[in-house]
Design a protein around this motif. Sequence first.
Motif, PDB file in Angstrom:
ATOM      1  N   THR A 106      19.415  62.446 -38.095  1.00 23.93           N
ATOM      2  CA  THR A 106      20.267  63.585 -38.420  1.00 23.93           C
ATOM      3  C   THR A 106      21.742  63.192 -38.316  1.00 23.93           C
ATOM      4  OG1 THR A 106      18.631  65.189 -37.673  1.00 23.93           O
ATOM      5  CG2 THR A 106      20.926  65.929 -37.744  1.00 23.93           C
ATOM      6  N   ILE A 107      22.095  62.522 -37.232  1.00 21.28           N
ATOM      7  CA  ILE A 107      23.474  62.053 -37.059  1.00 21.28           C
ATOM      8  C   ILE A 107      23.836  61.055 -38.151  1.00 21.28           C
ATOM      9  CG2 ILE A 107      25.029  60.770 -35.546  1.00 21.28           C
ATOM     10  CD1 ILE A 107      23.438  61.907 -33.179  1.00 21.28           C
ATOM     11  N   ALA A 108      22.922  60.141 -38.429  1.00 22.19           N
ATOM     12  CA  ALA A 108      23.171  59.122 -39.451  1.00 22.19           C
ATOM     13  C   ALA A 108      23.406  59.765 -40.817  1.00 22.19           C
ATOM     14  CB  ALA A 108      21.997  58.157 -39.520  1.00 22.19           C
ATOM     15  N   ALA A 109      22.611  60.761 -41.145  1.00 25.87           N
ATOM     16  CA  ALA A 109      22.757  61.447 -42.432  1.00 25.87           C
ATOM     17  C   ALA A 109      24.100  62.164 -42.512  1.00 25.87           C
ATOM     18  CB  ALA A 109      21.614  62.434 -42.634  1.00 25.87           C
ATOM     19  N   ARG A 110      24.505  62.798 -41.422  1.00 26.65           N
ATOM     20  CA  ARG A 110      25.800  63.483 -41.406  1.00 26.65           C
ATOM     21  C   ARG A 110      26.945  62.502 -41.639  1.00 26.65           C
ATOM     22  NH1 ARG A 110      24.634  66.875 -35.864  1.00 26.65           N
ATOM     23  NH2 ARG A 110      23.378  68.567 -36.756  1.00 26.65           N
TER      24      ARG A 110
END
Length: 241
Positions: A106-110
Amino acid sequence: MLIEDVSFVPEKSGTITIKYTAVTIEEDEFSGKILVKVAASKEGIENFSYKKMYNTGIFTDIDEEAWYGSKQTGAVKLAYRYGLMSGRADGSFDPAGSMTVAEALTIAARVHDIYYDNGTEFAAGKTWYEEYVAYAITEGIIKRGDFTNYDKAISREEMAYIFANIIPEDAMEEINDVYEIPDVSEDDEYYEEILFLYNVGVLSGSDSYGTFNPKSNISRAEVSAIIVRVVDPDERRENDF
């Protein structure tokens, strides 16, 4: 207040409409609207900016004197201000808690979405993380089949693998000359990604020797420090071991 005194930060590119009601010096009231054309930003580190305000006590369990606190590295504060991490439902941040694969993706996608100015609006699917995982696969952050259990705690080496693929290598200038890490060998699956993050100053190890502990879980506080170094070159570390 004069129109020239008003400023704003648009959420996306395009034509922005600002409606207003004003009063003249003679106290005559009138209304209207201002159309502002906003050009799409280019991809790059400059797309990262503070999105939220951070105040002491915003989380119930943050020790601002700890290494991750605002009086030390400020890792949690910065990760929150950049809009990359948030707290738990109970109002805590859970700095010592582990992070799941889904949370890491999720963090990586953001981060990837902001860097490339994609403007993706993530929505919940069958699971809350479904669209983040799909995005990570589509954008080449991970490959399909890399993970089969997105609810398990992520290891430090798995985190390195994901974070090394978020933004282009040419946006991660090498500032160190690290040739070996005490507990990571060339035969390890994620050796290249780990070494890369050491040399660009995103990883610095857990002691003066640069020990990485690749198989152990990584805490949320540690993740906050790492992701801030990815998006903010000024926070990257020089390694001298």
